[in-house]
Design a protein around this motif. Structure first.
Motif, PDB file in Angstrom:
ATOM      1  N   GLU A 151     -51.165  -3.047  -6.772  1.00  0.00           N
ATOM      2  CA  GLU A 151     -50.502  -3.305  -5.519  1.00  0.00           C
ATOM      3  C   GLU A 151     -51.368  -4.145  -4.820  1.00  0.00           C
ATOM      4  O   GLU A 151     -50.832  -5.534  -4.555  1.00  0.00           O
ATOM      5  CB  GLU A 151     -49.955  -2.083  -4.750  1.00  0.00           C
ATOM      6  CG  GLU A 151     -49.004  -1.125  -5.528  1.00  0.00           C
ATOM      7  CD  GLU A 151     -48.736   0.060  -4.553  1.00  0.00           C
ATOM      8  OE1 GLU A 151     -49.341   0.152  -3.418  1.00  0.00           O
ATOM      9  OE2 GLU A 151     -47.766   0.706  -4.917  1.00  0.00           O
ATOM     10  N   GLY A 152     -52.530  -3.918  -4.921  1.00  0.00           N
ATOM     11  CA  GLY A 152     -53.493  -4.946  -4.136  1.00  0.00           C
ATOM     12  C   GLY A 152     -53.689  -6.186  -4.900  1.00  0.00           C
ATOM     13  O   GLY A 152     -53.728  -7.223  -4.330  1.00  0.00           O
ATOM     14  N   ALA A 153     -53.605  -6.332  -6.264  1.00  0.00           N
ATOM     15  CA  ALA A 153     -53.856  -7.310  -7.027  1.00  0.00           C
ATOM     16  C   ALA A 153     -52.595  -8.270  -6.774  1.00  0.00           C
ATOM     17  O   ALA A 153     -52.782  -9.514  -6.722  1.00  0.00           O
ATOM     18  CB  ALA A 153     -53.743  -7.076  -8.352  1.00  0.00           C
ATOM     19  N   LEU A 154     -51.197  -7.800  -6.671  1.00  0.00           N
ATOM     20  CA  LEU A 154     -50.228  -8.526  -6.364  1.00  0.00           C
ATOM     21  C   LEU A 154     -50.208  -9.151  -4.999  1.00  0.00           C
ATOM     22  O   LEU A 154     -49.841 -10.091  -4.672  1.00  0.00           O
ATOM     23  CB  LEU A 154     -48.986  -7.575  -6.425  1.00  0.00           C
ATOM     24  CG  LEU A 154     -48.463  -6.898  -7.775  1.00  0.00           C
ATOM     25  CD1 LEU A 154     -47.408  -6.130  -7.839  1.00  0.00           C
ATOM     26  CD2 LEU A 154     -48.042  -8.282  -8.732  1.00  0.00           C
ATOM     27  N   LEU A 155     -50.710  -8.508  -3.857  1.00  0.00           N
ATOM     28  CA  LEU A 155     -51.020  -8.968  -2.652  1.00  0.00           C
ATOM     29  C   LEU A 155     -51.900 -10.262  -2.646  1.00  0.00           C
ATOM     30  O   LEU A 155     -51.467 -11.460  -2.214  1.00  0.00           O
ATOM     31  CB  LEU A 155     -51.266  -7.945  -1.652  1.00  0.00           C
ATOM     32  CG  LEU A 155     -50.469  -6.889  -1.149  1.00  0.00           C
ATOM     33  CD1 LEU A 155     -51.058  -5.746  -0.590  1.00  0.00           C
ATOM     34  CD2 LEU A 155     -49.194  -7.379  -0.674  1.00  0.00           C
ATOM     35  N   VAL A 156     -53.200 -10.012  -3.299  1.00  0.00           N
ATOM     36  CA  VAL A 156     -54.128 -11.135  -3.555  1.00  0.00           C
ATOM     37  C   VAL A 156     -53.216 -12.291  -4.238  1.00  0.00           C
ATOM     38  O   VAL A 156     -53.415 -13.605  -3.716  1.00  0.00           O
ATOM     39  CB  VAL A 156     -55.169 -10.742  -4.106  1.00  0.00           C
ATOM     40  CG1 VAL A 156     -56.155 -11.684  -4.356  1.00  0.00           C
ATOM     41  CG2 VAL A 156     -55.875  -9.415  -3.176  1.00  0.00           C
ATOM     42  N   ASP A 157     -52.476 -12.036  -5.237  1.00  0.00           N
ATOM     43  CA  ASP A 157     -51.983 -13.177  -6.100  1.00  0.00           C
ATOM     44  C   ASP A 157     -51.161 -13.625  -5.328  1.00  0.00           C
ATOM     45  O   ASP A 157     -50.823 -15.293  -5.152  1.00  0.00           O
ATOM     46  CB  ASP A 157     -51.331 -12.687  -7.318  1.00  0.00           C
ATOM     47  CG  ASP A 157     -50.859 -13.781  -8.232  1.00  0.00           C
ATOM     48  OD1 ASP A 157     -51.442 -14.390  -8.792  1.00  0.00           O
ATOM     49  OD2 ASP A 157     -49.587 -13.812  -8.328  1.00  0.00           O
ATOM     50  N   ALA A 158     -50.117 -13.207  -4.457  1.00  0.00           N
ATOM     51  CA  ALA A 158     -49.248 -13.660  -3.427  1.00  0.00           C
ATOM     52  C   ALA A 158     -50.096 -14.633  -2.491  1.00  0.00           C
ATOM     53  O   ALA A 158     -49.412 -15.929  -2.383  1.00  0.00           O
ATOM     54  CB  ALA A 158     -48.364 -12.702  -2.825  1.00  0.00           C
ATOM     55  N   TYR A 159     -50.921 -14.327  -1.919  1.00  0.00           N
ATOM     56  CA  TYR A 159     -51.859 -14.954  -0.847  1.00  0.00           C
ATOM     57  C   TYR A 159     -52.400 -16.260  -1.734  1.00  0.00           C
ATOM     58  O   TYR A 159     -52.126 -17.214  -1.160  1.00  0.00           O
ATOM     59  CB  TYR A 159     -52.919 -14.028  -0.444  1.00  0.00           C
ATOM     60  CG  TYR A 159     -54.078 -14.944   0.049  1.00  0.00           C
ATOM     61  CD1 TYR A 159     -53.992 -15.454   1.341  1.00  0.00           C
ATOM     62  CD2 TYR A 159     -55.278 -15.223  -0.768  1.00  0.00           C
ATOM     63  CE1 TYR A 159     -54.875 -16.485   1.803  1.00  0.00           C
ATOM     64  CE2 TYR A 159     -56.222 -16.019  -0.084  1.00  0.00           C
ATOM     65  CZ  TYR A 159     -56.107 -16.523   1.183  1.00  0.00           C
ATOM     66  OH  TYR A 159     -57.117 -17.316   1.732  1.00  0.00           O
TER      67      TYR A 159
END
Length: 211
Positions: free
Chosen positions: A192-200
Motif C-alpha cells: 500500500e505504501g508503494a502505491l502511495l509513493v508511486d501516486a506522489y
C-alpha cells in the motif's frame, strides 16, 4: 548513500560541545551511534538520556556536556541525515540538462528515498519526532526549502521561460509533500505504501513536466 554524513548543527537546540580532539570526536560519534540504535529499536519517546550514557560508558554529566537534552540528539541526527540528503539531491540534479533527464533524476530520487526510509527505521522515528515538536519542525521545512531550491534551479535550467516564482513555489511544495508522503507510506503495509509513493511520484512528474 553509504558515505557517512558530516555532523551539522541545525538552527535551534544544538549540541553543546563541538569536539576538536580525536578522542572527543570518537565519543560524540559513539553517543550518536547508540542513540540512533536505541531510537530505531524503541522510538525516541522511550529512550532515556541515562540509557544512552550507560551504553556509551560515560557519566550522565559527560553526556550533558555534549547534548543538553534528548531533543538536541534528535536534532543532530536529523541534521546529519539532511546533509546527506542534500548531497545526493545536488549530485543527481546538477548533471541535468534536459527535461527528460530531470524527470528521470527526480523519479530515481523518490524511489531511492523510499527505499532508504524503509531500510532505516530510525529515520521514520526522527521524522515523526520533528513533526511533533514545533521547535524542531523548522529543520524539516528548511530541508524542503533547500532541496526545493535545487529542484527549482534544475527546472529553470531545462525550462528557461518558466515563471521563477511559480517554479520556486512548485518545487518547495513538491518536496514538502514528498516528506508527508513518506510518513504516510511507511505507516501502511509495504504494498500500500508503494502505491502511495508511486501516486506522489506520478503527480510530481506531471507537475514538473508542465512547469
Amino acid at each position: 548513500m553509504q558515505e557517512k554524513p558530516p555532523r551539522v548543527a541545525a538552527k535551534g537546540v544544538a549540541a553543546r560541545r563541538q569536539p576538536a580532539q580525536q578522542r572527543s570526536r570518537e565519543r560524540l560519534d559513539r553517543i550518536l551511534e547508540i542513540a540512533q540504535r536505541l531510537i530505531a529499536e524503541k522510538g525516541s519517546e522511550h529512550v532515556k538520556m541515562s540509557e544512552i550514557a550507560e551504553l556509551a560508558e560515560i557519566s550522565i554529566g559527560s553526556l550533558y556536556q555534549y547534548f543538553p537534552d534528548k531533543r538536541a540528539i534528535v536534532q543532530t541526527l536529523a541534521g546529519n541525515y539532511a546533509a546527506e540528503s542534500r548531497r545526493c539531491v545536488r549530485e543527481a540534479l546538477e548533471a541535468v540538462q534536459t527535461k527528460a533527464q530531470l524527470l528521470d533524476a527526480f523519479g530515481a530520487l523518490v524511489d531511492q528515498y523510499y527505499e532508504i526510509v524503509l531500510d532505516k527505521p530510525v529515520m521514520r522515528d526522527i521524522s515523526s519526532a520533528l513533526r511533533s515538536d514545533k521547535a524542531l519542525m523548522s529543520i524539516e521545512i528548511a530541508e524542503s526549502k533547500a532541496c526545493g531550491a535545487m529542484l527549482a534551479t534544475a527546472i529553470r535550467r531545462v525550462t528557461p521561460r518558466a515563471d521563477s516564482k511559480r517554479v520556486n513555489a512548485l518545487a518547495f511544495l513538491i518536496w514538502q509533500l514528498g516528506e508527508e508522503t513518506m510518513r504516510l507510506a511507511v505507516a501502511h503495509k509495504r504494498g500500500e505504501g508503494a502505491l502511495l509513493v508511486d501516486a506522489y511520484k506520478r503527480m510530481s512528474l506531471r507537475a514538473i513536466e508542465e512547469a
